[in-house]
Design a protein around this motif. Structure first.
Motif, PDB file in Angstrom:
ATOM      1  N   MET A   1      94.114  37.010  80.398  1.00 51.07           N
ATOM      2  CA  MET A   1      93.664  36.439  81.458  1.00 51.07           C
ATOM      3  C   MET A   1      95.780  35.176  81.302  1.00 51.07           C
ATOM      4  SD  MET A   1      92.554  32.195  83.291  1.00 51.07           S
ATOM      5  CE  MET A   1      90.770  32.296  82.871  1.00 51.07           C
ATOM      6  N   ALA A   2      96.327  34.813  80.457  1.00 51.41           N
ATOM      7  CA  ALA A   2      97.239  34.866  79.881  1.00 51.41           C
ATOM      8  C   ALA A   2      98.601  35.238  80.545  1.00 51.41           C
ATOM      9  CB  ALA A   2      97.707  33.919  78.694  1.00 51.41           C
ATOM     10  N   ALA A   3      97.962  36.949  80.107  1.00 50.58           N
ATOM     11  CA  ALA A   3      99.195  37.734  80.325  1.00 50.58           C
ATOM     12  C   ALA A   3      99.272  38.031  81.945  1.00 50.58           C
ATOM     13  CB  ALA A   3      98.947  38.841  80.002  1.00 50.58           C
ATOM     14  N   ALA A   4      98.067  37.339  83.030  1.00 49.74           N
ATOM     15  CA  ALA A   4      98.410  37.030  83.946  1.00 49.74           C
ATOM     16  C   ALA A   4      99.005  36.196  84.502  1.00 49.74           C
ATOM     17  CB  ALA A   4      96.863  37.244  85.193  1.00 49.74           C
ATOM     18  N   SER A   5      98.850  34.851  84.055  1.00 44.56           N
ATOM     19  CA  SER A   5      99.762  33.724  84.457  1.00 44.56           C
ATOM     20  C   SER A   5     100.974  34.291  84.142  1.00 44.56           C
ATOM     21  CB  SER A   5      98.528  32.423  83.815  1.00 44.56           C
ATOM     22  OG  SER A   5      99.796  31.793  83.810  1.00 44.56           O
ATOM     23  N   LEU A  45      97.719  40.218  91.700  1.00 47.24           N
ATOM     24  CA  LEU A  45      97.881  38.837  90.440  1.00 47.24           C
ATOM     25  C   LEU A  45      96.851  38.321  90.534  1.00 47.24           C
ATOM     26  CD1 LEU A  45     101.422  38.971  88.392  1.00 47.24           C
ATOM     27  CD2 LEU A  45      99.168  40.527  87.767  1.00 47.24           C
ATOM     28  N   ASP A  46      96.584  37.151  91.737  1.00 50.74           N
ATOM     29  CA  ASP A  46      96.318  36.399  92.339  1.00 50.74           C
ATOM     30  C   ASP A  46      94.839  37.423  92.578  1.00 50.74           C
ATOM     31  OD1 ASP A  46      97.612  34.624  91.745  1.00 50.74           O
ATOM     32  OD2 ASP A  46      98.448  34.634  94.028  1.00 50.74           O
ATOM     33  N   ARG A  47      94.397  38.254  93.506  1.00 51.91           N
ATOM     34  CA  ARG A  47      93.407  39.086  93.778  1.00 51.91           C
ATOM     35  C   ARG A  47      92.628  39.945  92.487  1.00 51.91           C
ATOM     36  NH1 ARG A  47      94.685  43.484  96.153  1.00 51.91           N
ATOM     37  NH2 ARG A  47      96.059  41.483  98.178  1.00 51.91           N
ATOM     38  N   GLY A  48      93.793  39.922  90.938  1.00 51.44           N
ATOM     39  CA  GLY A  48      92.271  40.512  89.461  1.00 51.44           C
ATOM     40  C   GLY A  48      92.763  39.392  89.146  1.00 51.44           C
ATOM     41  N   ALA A  49      92.927  38.589  88.991  1.00 50.63           N
ATOM     42  CA  ALA A  49      92.571  37.004  88.376  1.00 50.63           C
ATOM     43  C   ALA A  49      91.639  36.358  88.751  1.00 50.63           C
ATOM     44  CB  ALA A  49      93.515  35.989  88.063  1.00 50.63           C
ATOM     45  N   GLU A  50      90.921  36.907  90.055  1.00 51.14           N
ATOM     46  CA  GLU A  50      89.814  36.160  90.382  1.00 51.14           C
ATOM     47  C   GLU A  50      88.697  36.957  90.615  1.00 51.14           C
ATOM     48  OE1 GLU A  50      90.326  35.767  94.904  1.00 51.14           O
ATOM     49  OE2 GLU A  50      92.199  34.213  94.946  1.00 51.14           O
TER      50      GLU A  50
END
Length: 60
Positions: A1-5, A45-50
């Motif tokens: 999750m930190a990588a996506a951020s 990226l937002d969609r992947g995080a969700e």
């Protein structure tokens, strides 16, 4: 999750830098391929995080 951020932060920084550099040249965001691509990356990226949050286990 930190990588996506971190990736979202990097994409936003690239977009801000691009807009700052292009602002003197009559830049139109809706017609700019760089802006369009950066925006799509951020949305992906937002969609992947969700999706990742939805799949995470909830509790013991």
């Amino acid at each position: 999750m930190a990588a996506a951020s971190a990736a979202r932060h990097e994409i936003r920084a690239l977009l801000r830098a691009h807009l700052a550099a292009a602002s003197r040249h009559g830049h139109l965001t809706r017609h700019c391929s760089v802006c369009h691509r950066l925006q799509r990356l951020a949305m992906e990226l937002d969609r992947g995080a969700e999706e990742t949050e939805d799949e995470s286990p909830t509790g013991p």
